[in-house]
Design an enzyme around this catalytic site. Structure first.
Site, PDB file in Angstrom:
ATOM      1  N   ASN A  81      38.156  45.914  51.013  1.00  0.00           N
ATOM      2  CA  ASN A  81      37.150  46.000  52.031  1.00  0.00           C
ATOM      3  C   ASN A  81      37.585  44.998  52.956  1.00  0.00           C
ATOM      4  O   ASN A  81      38.511  44.362  52.900  1.00  0.00           O
ATOM      5  CB  ASN A  81      35.605  45.585  51.224  1.00  0.00           C
ATOM      6  CG  ASN A  81      34.436  46.424  51.915  1.00  0.00           C
ATOM      7  OD1 ASN A  81      34.679  46.311  53.051  1.00  0.00           O
ATOM      8  ND2 ASN A  81      33.604  46.629  51.348  1.00  0.00           N
ATOM      9  N   HIS A 111      50.708  23.649  46.942  1.00  0.00           N
ATOM     10  CA  HIS A 111      51.494  22.200  47.552  1.00  0.00           C
ATOM     11  C   HIS A 111      51.495  21.405  46.405  1.00  0.00           C
ATOM     12  O   HIS A 111      50.538  21.177  45.568  1.00  0.00           O
ATOM     13  CB  HIS A 111      50.514  21.868  48.700  1.00  0.00           C
ATOM     14  CG  HIS A 111      50.465  22.893  49.864  1.00  0.00           C
ATOM     15  ND1 HIS A 111      51.380  23.260  50.837  1.00  0.00           N
ATOM     16  CD2 HIS A 111      49.739  23.852  50.121  1.00  0.00           C
ATOM     17  CE1 HIS A 111      51.188  24.242  51.465  1.00  0.00           C
ATOM     18  NE2 HIS A 111      49.781  24.740  50.987  1.00  0.00           N
ATOM     19  N   GLY A 138      33.372  40.256  46.107  1.00  0.00           N
ATOM     20  CA  GLY A 138      33.550  39.766  47.472  1.00  0.00           C
ATOM     21  C   GLY A 138      33.457  38.369  47.512  1.00  0.00           C
ATOM     22  O   GLY A 138      32.706  37.612  46.458  1.00  0.00           O
ATOM     23  N   ALA A 156      31.646  38.231  42.226  1.00  0.00           N
ATOM     24  CA  ALA A 156      31.556  37.696  43.722  1.00  0.00           C
ATOM     25  C   ALA A 156      31.575  36.190  43.631  1.00  0.00           C
ATOM     26  O   ALA A 156      31.036  35.457  42.970  1.00  0.00           O
ATOM     27  CB  ALA A 156      30.635  38.288  44.417  1.00  0.00           C
ATOM     28  N   ARG A 162      42.910  30.520  36.276  1.00  0.00           N
ATOM     29  CA  ARG A 162      43.564  30.787  35.074  1.00  0.00           C
ATOM     30  C   ARG A 162      43.598  32.251  34.675  1.00  0.00           C
ATOM     31  O   ARG A 162      42.721  33.087  35.300  1.00  0.00           O
ATOM     32  CB  ARG A 162      43.322  29.780  33.754  1.00  0.00           C
ATOM     33  CG  ARG A 162      41.867  30.233  33.528  1.00  0.00           C
ATOM     34  CD  ARG A 162      41.621  28.934  32.281  1.00  0.00           C
ATOM     35  NE  ARG A 162      39.913  29.029  32.103  1.00  0.00           N
ATOM     36  CZ  ARG A 162      39.471  27.870  32.570  1.00  0.00           C
ATOM     37  NH1 ARG A 162      39.845  27.108  33.270  1.00  0.00           N
ATOM     38  NH2 ARG A 162      38.178  27.895  32.192  1.00  0.00           N
ATOM     39  N   ARG A 179      31.501  37.864  29.347  1.00  0.00           N
ATOM     40  CA  ARG A 179      31.283  38.675  28.347  1.00  0.00           C
ATOM     41  C   ARG A 179      32.456  39.813  28.245  1.00  0.00           C
ATOM     42  O   ARG A 179      33.131  40.018  29.296  1.00  0.00           O
ATOM     43  CB  ARG A 179      30.044  39.357  28.364  1.00  0.00           C
ATOM     44  CG  ARG A 179      29.404  40.470  29.517  1.00  0.00           C
ATOM     45  CD  ARG A 179      28.269  40.956  29.397  1.00  0.00           C
ATOM     46  NE  ARG A 179      27.792  41.765  30.619  1.00  0.00           N
ATOM     47  CZ  ARG A 179      28.145  42.926  30.805  1.00  0.00           C
ATOM     48  NH1 ARG A 179      28.537  43.681  29.941  1.00  0.00           N
ATOM     49  NH2 ARG A 179      27.673  43.552  31.648  1.00  0.00           N
TER      50      ARG A 179
END
Length: 189
Positions: A81, A111, A138, A156, A162, A179
């Protein structure tokens, strides 16, 4: 410097070859983002010029921004999107049937923590992989070096620091497994 970058070693992004690659990607992104939304064939062609690989039926809604483009491979029926940003100093591999919500950010770049080294312009990049059938909600951020396992959903606004295993719902900052998913619950009646 490009070899160093792709190997995950410290590199200087201000290198002339990397500068040329960045300017090329910026021009192609600008051109891609300016295309008429109805010009689907031209947008697909421009995306193919910009990225390393584009699977059939893939769609990236503009605006889209990336560092180099050539280190990005997107699979079949990938959908992103509006507002996707991919910093591709290292390879970014996105599988088939992957969905990205608006404003997803994919960062291979990192960095040094040492301020003196960072001030000299050194940086590093680590690859990111998003396996098949993943949904990234999103505003999520994928940090350097992560893999999101097949069939997983990332909520979202999550910050993925990780790896996310296959077949789970994960969310939060930092992102953590909430879950396991049972695909039978989402089947149409």
């Amino acid at each position: 410097m490009r070899e160093r970058m792709l190997a995950g070693d410290l590199y200087l992004a201000a290198d002339p070859e990397l500068d040329r690659m960045t300017h090329r990607a910026q021009r192609l992104c600008q051109s891609y983002n300016a295309l008429d939304p109805a010009a689907a064939d031209e947008r697909r062609q421009r995306l193919g010029e910009l990225l390393g690989a584009v699977g059939s039926g893939a769609e990236v809604r503009p605006p889209f921004f990336c560092d180099y483009g050539v280190h990005i491979a997107i699979g079949e029926r990938f959908f992103a999107n509006y507002g996707l940003v991919i910093l591709d100093g290292a390879p970014v591999a996105i599988g088939d049937r992957v969905l990205f919500g608006p404003n997803v950010q994919v960062y291979t770049a990192t960095h040094p923590l040492d301020a003196a080294v960072r001030a000299e312009g050194w940086e590093r990049a680590h690859p990111i992989a998003v396996e098949d059938d993943v949904w990234i909600g999103g505003g999520a951020v994928l940090c350097p070096g992560v893999t999101v396992g097949a069939g997983s959903t990332v909520g979202a606004g999550s910050v993925v620091t990780r790896d996310v295993p296959p077949g789970v719902f994960a969310a939060g900052n930092p992102c953590r497994v909430i879950r396991e998913l049972d695909g039978r619950k989402d089947q149409p009646a």
